[in-house]
Motif scaffolding. Structure first.
Motif, short mmCIF file in Angstrom:
data_model
loop_
_atom_site.label_atom_id
_atom_site.label_comp_id
_atom_site.label_asym_id
_atom_site.label_seq_id
_atom_site.Cartn_x
_atom_site.Cartn_y
_atom_site.Cartn_z
N LEU A 29 144.71 51.41 17.60
CA LEU A 29 145.39 52.76 17.26
C LEU A 29 146.62 52.57 16.37
O LEU A 29 147.11 53.66 16.02
N GLY A 37 147.33 58.26 11.72
CA GLY A 37 146.73 58.46 12.85
C GLY A 37 147.62 59.19 14.09
O GLY A 37 146.99 59.52 15.30
N TRP A 38 148.87 59.20 13.76
CA TRP A 38 149.82 59.67 14.70
C TRP A 38 150.75 60.64 14.12
O TRP A 38 150.80 60.80 12.75
N THR A 70 148.83 61.00 19.30
CA THR A 70 147.74 60.75 18.27
C THR A 70 147.05 62.10 17.71
O THR A 70 147.54 63.15 18.31
N TYR A 74 141.04 62.20 23.52
CA TYR A 74 140.28 61.22 23.96
C TYR A 74 140.08 61.85 25.51
O TYR A 74 140.80 62.48 26.08
#
Length: 212
Positions: A29, A37-38, A70, A74
């Motif tokens: 990640l 991605g953040w 993020t 998820y």
């Protein structure tokens, strides 16, 4: 016999393929270089130093809770990362949000489950900005023998449907079943630095394996 051997060979190939898929299921990640991605306050609160995400300050009191989270959600997963928390004044605390979401007021806050980290909260499960309480915690004395204060620790979070398990340095600290059917079991992952303290938190080697 020939057909049997052929079938056996195909079965072994399939088993090997499944094993390889499981072994390579982890996804990084954090690429060690950028916040790809953040999202969060990457201008002052969060920065990257030596392939490590750093949040907070030892020179000035962190004004409020702050989260780097993020961009995608998820549900069921195994999340593994390394965490180090240091500080010398005020409330020294951090944690990892999961199955969480951003709040609009205040916009820097998050709500949801938190794998907590800090004095009196080591490797416990907290409900951030929702029920505002510790849902489950390890024995306060036993956990001190498992952790490395002011140093790196391996934190693992496992979520499978309504079951949540936390591990620190290989020791299980929480095994919790969510009984409230109104609590969402999907959401963002976030890294926290708690407000009201002069503290630094560091995260690295962040990997996730999603579970079907």
């Amino acid at each position: 016999m020939g057909r049997f051997l052929l079938s056996l060979s195909l079965l072994l190939i399939l088993l090997m393929a499944c094993n390889n898929k499981t072994a390579t299921g982890n996804t990084s990640l954090f690429n060690g270089k950028t916040f790809s991605g953040w999202e969060g306050d990457t201008l002052s609160t969060w920065r990257i130093i030596n392939e490590t995400i750093i949040g907070g300050s030892l020179d000035e009191t962190v004004p409020h809770n702050d989260f780097l989270c993020t961009k995608r959600s998820y549900t069921n997963f195994i999340l593994k990362l390394k965490i180090k928390l240091t500080g010398h004044e005020g409330f020294i605390n951090s944690g990892i949000q999961f199955r969480s979401k951003r709040l609009s007021d205040p916009p820097y806050e998050m709500t949801g489950y938190q794998a907590d980290w800090g004095n009196y909260y080591w490797a416990s499960l907290y409900d951030e900005s929702r029920r505002n309480k510790t849902l489950m915690a390890p024995d306060s004395l036993e956990v001190l023998g498992w952790i490395n204060v002011n140093d790196w620790n391996d934190y693992e979070i496992r979520t499978e449907d309504r079951r949540i398990r936390l591990y620190i340095n290989g020791h299980k600290t929480v095994d919790y079943i969510e009984k409230d059917l109104d609590i969402p079991q999907e959401g963002l992952i976030g890294l926290q630095i708690h407000g009201d303290g002069k503290a630094l938190v560091a995260f690295k080697d962040i990997f996730i394996e999603e579970l079907e």
